[in-house]
Design an enzyme around this catalytic site. Structure first.
Site, mmCIF file in Angstrom:
data_model
loop_
_atom_site.group_PDB
_atom_site.id
_atom_site.type_symbol
_atom_site.label_atom_id
_atom_site.label_comp_id
_atom_site.label_asym_id
_atom_site.label_seq_id
_atom_site.Cartn_x
_atom_site.Cartn_y
_atom_site.Cartn_z
ATOM 1 N N LYS A 43 1.236 -1.264 -0.534
ATOM 2 C CA LYS A 43 -0.021 -0.264 -0.120
ATOM 3 C C LYS A 43 0.802 1.469 0.230
ATOM 4 O O LYS A 43 0.178 2.641 -0.242
ATOM 5 C CB LYS A 43 -0.693 -0.107 1.121
ATOM 6 C CG LYS A 43 -2.267 -1.104 1.463
ATOM 7 C CD LYS A 43 -2.257 -1.057 2.646
ATOM 8 C CE LYS A 43 -2.879 -2.624 3.526
ATOM 9 N NZ LYS A 43 -2.911 -2.931 5.399
ATOM 10 N N GLY A 44 2.310 1.288 0.504
ATOM 11 C CA GLY A 44 3.016 1.810 0.678
ATOM 12 C C GLY A 44 2.951 3.331 -0.717
ATOM 13 O O GLY A 44 3.784 4.232 -0.695
ATOM 14 N N GLU A 99 6.676 2.341 -6.767
ATOM 15 C CA GLU A 99 7.074 1.411 -5.579
ATOM 16 C C GLU A 99 7.497 2.768 -4.258
ATOM 17 O O GLU A 99 7.986 4.409 -4.788
ATOM 18 C CB GLU A 99 8.349 1.282 -5.710
ATOM 19 C CG GLU A 99 8.924 -0.499 -5.630
ATOM 20 C CD GLU A 99 8.520 -0.450 -4.053
ATOM 21 O OE1 GLU A 99 7.387 -0.271 -2.931
ATOM 22 O OE2 GLU A 99 8.060 -2.056 -3.970
ATOM 23 N N ASP A 100 7.203 2.649 -2.584
ATOM 24 C CA ASP A 100 7.473 4.561 -1.647
ATOM 25 C C ASP A 100 8.988 4.067 -1.515
ATOM 26 O O ASP A 100 9.295 5.035 -2.031
ATOM 27 C CB ASP A 100 7.021 3.822 -0.621
ATOM 28 C CG ASP A 100 6.404 2.296 -0.388
ATOM 29 O OD1 ASP A 100 7.634 1.621 -1.419
ATOM 30 O OD2 ASP A 100 6.119 1.727 0.209
ATOM 31 N N ASP A 103 14.653 -0.902 -0.707
ATOM 32 C CA ASP A 103 16.346 -1.195 0.591
ATOM 33 C C ASP A 103 16.695 -2.159 0.146
ATOM 34 O O ASP A 103 17.553 -2.396 -0.631
ATOM 35 C CB ASP A 103 15.305 -1.506 1.825
ATOM 36 C CG ASP A 103 15.899 -1.097 3.632
ATOM 37 O OD1 ASP A 103 16.907 -1.035 3.435
ATOM 38 O OD2 ASP A 103 15.246 -1.918 4.071
ATOM 39 N N LYS A 131 16.818 3.936 -0.520
ATOM 40 C CA LYS A 131 17.858 3.754 0.651
ATOM 41 C C LYS A 131 18.833 2.541 0.766
ATOM 42 O O LYS A 131 18.779 1.114 0.918
ATOM 43 C CB LYS A 131 16.755 2.919 1.998
ATOM 44 C CG LYS A 131 17.178 3.571 3.236
ATOM 45 C CD LYS A 131 16.122 3.345 3.946
ATOM 46 C CE LYS A 131 15.506 2.019 4.509
ATOM 47 N NZ LYS A 131 14.656 1.812 5.718
ATOM 48 N N PHE A 152 15.183 4.277 8.906
ATOM 49 C CA PHE A 152 13.519 3.583 8.748
ATOM 50 C C PHE A 152 12.418 4.868 8.624
ATOM 51 O O PHE A 152 12.717 5.634 9.864
ATOM 52 C CB PHE A 152 12.667 3.014 9.582
ATOM 53 C CG PHE A 152 11.445 1.450 9.856
ATOM 54 C CD1 PHE A 152 11.859 0.742 8.411
ATOM 55 C CD2 PHE A 152 9.725 2.400 10.058
ATOM 56 C CE1 PHE A 152 10.484 0.191 8.120
ATOM 57 C CE2 PHE A 152 8.876 2.299 9.135
ATOM 58 C CZ PHE A 152 9.136 0.771 8.370
ATOM 59 N N VAL A 153 11.878 4.940 7.756
ATOM 60 C CA VAL A 153 11.379 6.197 7.437
ATOM 61 C C VAL A 153 9.677 6.046 7.659
ATOM 62 O O VAL A 153 8.964 4.784 6.784
ATOM 63 C CB VAL A 153 11.178 6.840 6.495
ATOM 64 C CG1 VAL A 153 12.808 7.308 6.779
ATOM 65 C CG2 VAL A 153 11.837 6.614 5.107
ATOM 66 N N ASP A 159 4.644 2.974 6.226
ATOM 67 C CA ASP A 159 3.725 3.426 7.487
ATOM 68 C C ASP A 159 4.928 2.424 8.097
ATOM 69 O O ASP A 159 5.879 1.543 7.674
ATOM 70 C CB ASP A 159 3.024 2.094 7.344
ATOM 71 C CG ASP A 159 3.293 0.892 6.919
ATOM 72 O OD1 ASP A 159 4.283 0.927 6.177
ATOM 73 O OD2 ASP A 159 2.907 -0.520 7.431
ATOM 74 N N ARG A 165 0.470 6.632 7.779
ATOM 75 C CA ARG A 165 0.310 6.706 6.075
ATOM 76 C C ARG A 165 -0.045 8.342 5.655
ATOM 77 O O ARG A 165 0.309 8.632 4.558
ATOM 78 C CB ARG A 165 0.055 5.277 5.975
ATOM 79 C CG ARG A 165 0.252 4.258 5.718
ATOM 80 C CD ARG A 165 -0.608 3.472 4.394
ATOM 81 N NE ARG A 165 0.129 1.546 5.049
ATOM 82 C CZ ARG A 165 0.680 1.097 4.641
ATOM 83 N NH1 ARG A 165 1.768 1.460 3.862
ATOM 84 N NH2 ARG A 165 0.537 -0.079 4.912
HETATM 85 P P1 IMP Z 1 13.219 -4.294 0.398
HETATM 86 O O1 IMP Z 1 12.130 -5.329 -0.137
HETATM 87 O O2 IMP Z 1 13.712 -4.443 0.896
HETATM 88 O O3 IMP Z 1 14.133 -3.139 -0.914
HETATM 89 O O4 IMP Z 1 11.588 -3.276 0.279
HETATM 90 C C1 IMP Z 1 10.960 -2.788 -0.010
HETATM 91 C C2 IMP Z 1 9.923 -2.772 0.169
HETATM 92 O O5 IMP Z 1 9.728 -2.995 2.270
HETATM 93 C C3 IMP Z 1 8.589 -1.211 0.403
HETATM 94 O O6 IMP Z 1 8.487 -1.450 -0.726
HETATM 95 C C4 IMP Z 1 8.183 -0.613 1.720
HETATM 96 O O7 IMP Z 1 7.130 -1.341 1.956
HETATM 97 C C5 IMP Z 1 9.321 -1.438 2.888
HETATM 98 N N1 IMP Z 1 10.560 -0.299 3.104
HETATM 99 C C6 IMP Z 1 11.457 -0.733 3.198
HETATM 100 N N2 IMP Z 1 12.570 0.130 4.293
HETATM 101 C C7 IMP Z 1 11.014 1.027 4.617
HETATM 102 C C8 IMP Z 1 10.963 2.057 5.342
HETATM 103 O O8 IMP Z 1 11.728 2.897 6.139
HETATM 104 N N3 IMP Z 1 10.031 2.325 5.878
HETATM 105 C C9 IMP Z 1 8.405 2.442 5.608
HETATM 106 N N4 IMP Z 1 8.971 1.241 4.808
HETATM 107 C C10 IMP Z 1 9.924 0.192 3.753
HETATM 108 MG MG MG Z 2 6.072 -0.844 -0.139
#
Ligand code: IMP
Ligand code: MG
Length: 175
Positions: A43-44, A99-100, A103, A131, A152-153, A159, A165
């Site tokens: 949902k981000g 994407e939001d 990471d 990130k 973590f943001v 969220d 959100r």
């Molecule tokens: P990844 O698979 O580790 O790249 O993470 C992707 C998903 O994790 C993102 O689409 C977010 O929904 C969530 N996420 C990663 N870092 C954060 C953060 O700092 N705040 C909130 N959600 C995060």
């Molecule tokens: Mg996401």
């Protein structure tokens, strides 16, 4: 602190608004004469997608997918599952994954590989935040809003445990 202030502001809503307009202008220019399909990751990315959509001066469609990534913790499990799939096929479409935040890159890598198997014409990635410190797989973000340090943001769609959100600015979550 409190529900409206989970920690200090990292990016203000004015900065976000300005950046989203810039990204919208770049996409409009890059795809001149064609159309795009924005695929938002629930949902981000909903708020970013809603704002970006209105900055595109071109024919555009939108669809959504939900993937499992984080539970209620701030650590990734590395396991990605489709919780909600697209409503339609994407054959011959110019897809932009919205994407939001990227990471570890695991969620995006899964989605990218999964979508290529559906015969789109092209796939690009737009992410409001990047990130890069925690990246586990190499993933390129074609349209990136802001590169941020490893905090973590929350806010503007992002969220913590489904909360925050609705905040207009992006805050660093204070533990
Ligand atoms: P990844 O698979 O580790 O790249 O993470 C992707 C998903 O994790 C993102 O689409 C977010 O929904 C969530 N996420 C990663 N870092 C954060 C953060 O700092 N705040 C909130 N959600 C995060
Ligand atoms: Mg996401």
């Amino acid at each position: 602190m409190g529900w409206q202030n989970p920690g200090r502001i990292l990016i203000t809503h004015e900065e976000i608004e300005h950046k989203v307009k810039e990204i919208g202008a770049s996409i409009t220019e890059d795809y001149q004469g064609s159309q795009v399909l924005l695929i938002g990751v629930l949902k981000g990315a909903v708020i970013f997608l809603a704002d970006l959509l209105r900055c595109l001066d071109m024919p555009v469609e939108a669809d959504f997918m939900a993937l499992s990534s984080y539970g209620s913790s701030t650590k990734t499990s590395g396991v990605v599952r489709i919780l909600k799939d697209l409503d339609r096929g994407i054959e011959q479409k110019n897809v932009i994954i919205v994407e939001d935040i990227v990471d570890t890159g695991l969620t995006l890598q899964f989605l990218y590989n999964n979508l290529w198997q559906r015969y789109p014409n092209s796939i690009k990635v737009a992410s409001l935040l990047d990130k890069p410190e925690k990246r586990q797989v190499e993933m390129e973000v074609d349209y990136c809003g802001f590169t941020i340090p490893d905090h973590f943001v929350v806010g503007y769609g992002l969220d913590f445990d489904e909360k925050y959100r609705n905040l207009p600015d992006i805050h660093i979550l204070e533990e």
